[in-house]
Design a protein around this motif. Sequence first.
Motif, PDB file in Angstrom:
ATOM      1  N   THR A  23      -0.316  22.552 107.693  1.00  0.00           N
ATOM      2  CA  THR A  23       0.190  21.728 106.760  1.00  0.00           C
ATOM      3  C   THR A  23      -0.036  22.320 105.308  1.00  0.00           C
ATOM      4  N   VAL A  24       0.926  22.506 104.772  1.00  0.00           N
ATOM      5  CA  VAL A  24       1.361  23.800 103.519  1.00  0.00           C
ATOM      6  C   VAL A  24       1.805  23.113 102.413  1.00  0.00           C
ATOM      7  N   ALA A  25       1.007  22.188 100.826  1.00  0.00           N
ATOM      8  CA  ALA A  25       1.415  21.115 100.980  1.00  0.00           C
ATOM      9  C   ALA A  25       2.520  21.221  99.610  1.00  0.00           C
ATOM     10  N   PRO A  26       2.815  20.523  98.889  1.00  0.00           N
ATOM     11  CA  PRO A  26       3.704  21.020  98.434  1.00  0.00           C
ATOM     12  C   PRO A  26       3.422  21.735  97.073  1.00  0.00           C
ATOM     13  N   GLY A  27       3.297  22.917  96.291  1.00  0.00           N
ATOM     14  CA  GLY A  27       3.619  23.375  95.485  1.00  0.00           C
ATOM     15  C   GLY A  27       2.175  24.257  95.907  1.00  0.00           C
ATOM     16  N   GLN A  28       1.602  24.768  96.837  1.00  0.00           N
ATOM     17  CA  GLN A  28       0.782  25.044  97.784  1.00  0.00           C
ATOM     18  C   GLN A  28       1.014  26.585  97.969  1.00  0.00           C
ATOM     19  N   MET A  29       0.401  27.506  97.553  1.00  0.00           N
ATOM     20  CA  MET A  29      -0.165  29.166  98.554  1.00  0.00           C
ATOM     21  C   MET A  29      -0.465  29.408  99.460  1.00  0.00           C
ATOM     22  N   TYR A  30      -0.389  29.192 100.522  1.00  0.00           N
ATOM     23  CA  TYR A  30      -0.629  29.948 101.488  1.00  0.00           C
ATOM     24  C   TYR A  30      -0.600  30.838 102.142  1.00  0.00           C
ATOM     25  N   GLY A  31      -1.681  31.663 102.862  1.00  0.00           N
ATOM     26  CA  GLY A  31      -1.600  32.546 103.183  1.00  0.00           C
ATOM     27  C   GLY A  31      -2.188  32.755 104.242  1.00  0.00           C
ATOM     28  N   PHE A  32      -1.006  33.306 104.832  1.00  0.00           N
ATOM     29  CA  PHE A  32      -1.250  33.377 106.460  1.00  0.00           C
ATOM     30  C   PHE A  32      -2.121  34.268 107.262  1.00  0.00           C
ATOM     31  N   CYS A  33      -2.845  35.272 107.821  1.00  0.00           N
ATOM     32  CA  CYS A  33      -3.540  36.101 107.895  1.00  0.00           C
ATOM     33  C   CYS A  33      -3.890  35.841 109.584  1.00  0.00           C
ATOM     34  N   GLY A 179       6.191  23.011  92.674  1.00  0.00           N
ATOM     35  CA  GLY A 179       6.569  22.074  93.391  1.00  0.00           C
ATOM     36  C   GLY A 179       6.408  22.454  94.888  1.00  0.00           C
ATOM     37  N   VAL A 180       6.959  24.089  94.681  1.00  0.00           N
ATOM     38  CA  VAL A 180       7.730  24.215  95.907  1.00  0.00           C
ATOM     39  C   VAL A 180       6.221  24.704  96.183  1.00  0.00           C
ATOM     40  N   PRO A 181       6.486  24.597  98.187  1.00  0.00           N
ATOM     41  CA  PRO A 181       5.713  25.016  99.283  1.00  0.00           C
ATOM     42  C   PRO A 181       5.537  26.692  99.507  1.00  0.00           C
ATOM     43  N   VAL A 182       3.860  27.826  99.433  1.00  0.00           N
ATOM     44  CA  VAL A 182       5.092  28.546  99.397  1.00  0.00           C
ATOM     45  C   VAL A 182       4.120  29.162 100.959  1.00  0.00           C
ATOM     46  N   LEU A 183       4.960  30.499 102.126  1.00  0.00           N
ATOM     47  CA  LEU A 183       3.756  30.320 103.207  1.00  0.00           C
ATOM     48  C   LEU A 183       4.279  31.803 103.551  1.00  0.00           C
ATOM     49  N   PHE A 184       3.646  32.164 103.272  1.00  0.00           N
ATOM     50  CA  PHE A 184       3.081  33.736 103.221  1.00  0.00           C
ATOM     51  C   PHE A 184       2.433  34.744 104.245  1.00  0.00           C
ATOM     52  N   SER A 185       2.346  35.342 105.158  1.00  0.00           N
ATOM     53  CA  SER A 185       1.614  36.097 105.656  1.00  0.00           C
ATOM     54  C   SER A 185       1.734  37.122 104.786  1.00  0.00           C
ATOM     55  N   SER A 186       0.319  38.102 105.531  1.00  0.00           N
ATOM     56  CA  SER A 186       0.130  39.796 105.020  1.00  0.00           C
ATOM     57  C   SER A 186      -1.477  39.977 105.191  1.00  0.00           C
ATOM     58  N   HIS A 187      -1.993  41.762 105.362  1.00  0.00           N
ATOM     59  CA  HIS A 187      -2.638  42.222 106.142  1.00  0.00           C
ATOM     60  C   HIS A 187      -3.607  42.041 105.036  1.00  0.00           C
ATOM     61  N   GLN A 188      -2.933  41.591 103.476  1.00  0.00           N
ATOM     62  CA  GLN A 188      -3.393  42.554 102.457  1.00  0.00           C
ATOM     63  C   GLN A 188      -4.724  41.457 102.486  1.00  0.00           C
ATOM     64  N   LEU A 189      -5.875  41.363 102.421  1.00  0.00           N
ATOM     65  CA  LEU A 189      -6.296  39.817 101.706  1.00  0.00           C
ATOM     66  C   LEU A 189      -7.353  39.851 100.682  1.00  0.00           C
ATOM     67  N   ASP A 190      -6.807  41.331 100.474  1.00  0.00           N
ATOM     68  CA  ASP A 190      -7.419  40.769  99.369  1.00  0.00           C
ATOM     69  C   ASP A 190      -6.669  40.098  97.977  1.00  0.00           C
ATOM     70  N   LEU A 191      -5.149  40.233  97.936  1.00  0.00           N
ATOM     71  CA  LEU A 191      -4.060  39.856  97.875  1.00  0.00           C
ATOM     72  C   LEU A 191      -4.274  38.231  97.918  1.00  0.00           C
ATOM     73  N   VAL A 192      -4.265  37.824  99.898  1.00  0.00           N
ATOM     74  CA  VAL A 192      -4.242  36.331 100.098  1.00  0.00           C
ATOM     75  C   VAL A 192      -5.225  36.123  98.810  1.00  0.00           C
ATOM     76  N   GLU A 193      -6.550  36.317  98.884  1.00  0.00           N
ATOM     77  CA  GLU A 193      -7.601  36.213  98.484  1.00  0.00           C
ATOM     78  C   GLU A 193      -7.705  35.589  97.048  1.00  0.00           C
ATOM     79  N   ARG A 194      -6.753  36.704  96.367  1.00  0.00           N
ATOM     80  CA  ARG A 194      -6.215  36.455  94.507  1.00  0.00           C
ATOM     81  C   ARG A 194      -5.162  34.919  94.594  1.00  0.00           C
ATOM     82  N   LEU A 195      -4.644  35.111  95.469  1.00  0.00           N
ATOM     83  CA  LEU A 195      -3.411  35.140  94.505  1.00  0.00           C
ATOM     84  C   LEU A 195      -3.602  32.858  95.340  1.00  0.00           C
ATOM     85  N   CYS A 196      -3.643  32.645  97.153  1.00  0.00           N
ATOM     86  CA  CYS A 196      -3.642  31.458  97.775  1.00  0.00           C
ATOM     87  C   CYS A 196      -4.639  30.498  97.253  1.00  0.00           C
TER      88      CYS A 196
END
Lengths: 296, 411
Positions: A23-33, A179-196
């Motif tokens: 689940t991706v909540a409103p306003g959540q930045m969800y990193g999909f790895c 409040g926009v939920p953002v789902l994004f996939s990435s291989h750059q895990l450092d980026l995911v860790e920093r942003l999500c």
Amino acid sequence: MLEFDGLRKSYGANVVLDEVSFTVAPGQMYGFCGSNGAGKTTTMRIAMGLARADAGEVRWQQRPIDLEVRRRIGYMPEERGLYPKMPVAEQLEYFARLHGMNSAAARCSATDLLDGMGLGKRSKDALEKLSLGNQQRVQLAAALVSNPDVLILDEPFSGLDPTGVDALAANLAERRSRGVPVLFSSHQLDLVERLCDAVGILAGGTIVASGTVAQLREREANRQLRVVIPGSDGHWARELGYAHVDSAQDGVVLLQLDDPSRDQDVLSAAMAAGSVAQFGWRQPTLVEMFREAVAA
Amino acid sequence: MSGSDRTASLSYDRTGDVRMSSSRVVSLIARREILTRLKDKGFIASSIFIIVLIMGSVVFQVLIQSGASNVTVGLTGAPQGLSAAIQEQADIFGLDAEVIEYDDESAARAAVQGEEIDAAVIDGNSVLVSESLDDTLGAAINGAVNGLALARRLVDEGVDPTILQPVSLDVTALQPAADDAEEVGEKALVAFVSILLLYTLLIFFGQFIAQGVVEEKASRVIEVLLAAVRPWQLLAGKIIGLGVLALAQLVLICAAGLGGAIAFDILTVPGAAIATVVQVLGWFLLGFTLVAALFAVCGALVSRQEDLQSVLLPMTLILVAALVLAITAGQNPDGSLARVTSFVPVLSTMVMPIRVATGSVAWWEIALSVALMVLAIVVVVRIGGRIYAGALLGKGGRVKIKDALAAERVS
């Protein structure tokens, strides 16, 4: 709430997704790895109606995603694609209007985005005349131009220079704050860790780890003790019957306990072995958690 | 994106939103197709080429027809009645003769030298020409001069002039033609020019539609599009957009062609010709919809422009066959080949207008042919639409029709 509920998908005998739920909540930045071929793109394509799930569904605000809902989603496909010969601004306006904006709002939104990206002067140029990096920015603009309620972005950061990454991150953060939920996939895990603020790790066709980065850490929290005794060869640790030594190098010993509550016993043994400079449960990086989760 | 403050100033509410009915989506897509083509130099150049080609063929017809049948004859010192006799004789030989009388021989000679006239008859017994005397015109002048001379001698000999009145022949047609022969000929001419035009435009726009479909697949913009629109809306938008352009070209060419033909007197029965043109326009609408849908579906099967011609070949051959059958039908409009093919969708687009122009077609035959065409359009749009939708997301080489039908489709 953007809900992925029990998605299953196989191509012939090849099972790609096996009960994918998150689940991706409103306003959540969800990193999909996930590793290459784990099924991230397939999951996103199912949400966008570009592939059909064998079972399960994707919902937005309790409503299964249909074309009507999809018009409120900004989508950036893994395989980039826009009209090569169409002028950039015209192209963005066209997509904004296909997503339901009237012509004035579409023009305004396209102009603002291009100006914001520093591409205002190129707005009348055909897309193919732009550099690849700038084409990538226009692709992002195409996903953002209709002011979507939800963002689904497949590898949005790949191909961007550090400035581009920062600019996109800022843009996404700003949308997220509305409040926009953002789902994004990435291989750059450092980026995911920093942003999500939330992460899902897909492996073997299912979500093996999901939650906020803090929650994942919590889960991994009492896994590995880190003890630093300068000058020690780590021999003291190998003699502990209840601990398993992962590594011992330059006085730094990493060990796991069968029973985490015996950490104080380890401290006593360490103090007996020498002068303890550091002692504590290790904070795993996302990369480590990822390796752990994928390997499990 | 460096100026994120810029985007932050955007209001989040989407008050600019409009309800996206299918007709709105389709018209947006059609509009893009039209605007894009109008800015495409290749499209404009090809369009001009086609218009020039069609106009050229009309002008060619003008030259051929006017050169063959119109003659101008000068007279000087001619016996009374020669002018009328020459016109009468020329008419028998199928010539449209204009007779100009000159005051003296030198004026007539100057006119021949200046090529204002084809021949000058001097004193009713000699002929002046620039290079040589055309056989038919010579026979006509000869007949007129001799007939007049003979009549005058007989009158001089005391014969009653009423005796010289020609006997009028009573013509009985065993198989009376339905229409005046001239009208049938003109309708056939207009129909032939029209179907040639139809054929050219169908091939031309079919190619453009297929190329547009491949472009969207090759550039992968299709994924972005299909996230917001349904495949059939995309298909319909393309067909309508290019259809509007094609129709505009056709109307332009027809108006200019028809206007030119009437102005140059190729057509003397404009009513019949206009009816034929209107009929061809109707067939064009049906034929275009069907052919455009077929070309679009073929285009969806490949992912690269290089592979396009091979999938389009069968379609192109069918259109060539239709043209050949239509020309054959012009020679034998009521033969069984023409009858049968005038009911077969795609072929009927070109064969039926020719049959209507040159043969006798019952109203129910036209109705049946149109009904079959509409049915074919429905079937192609339904099944073809499924193939189109299934093949759009296919990648790599060529998608098989069977696979496209079985493929998962976006809703």
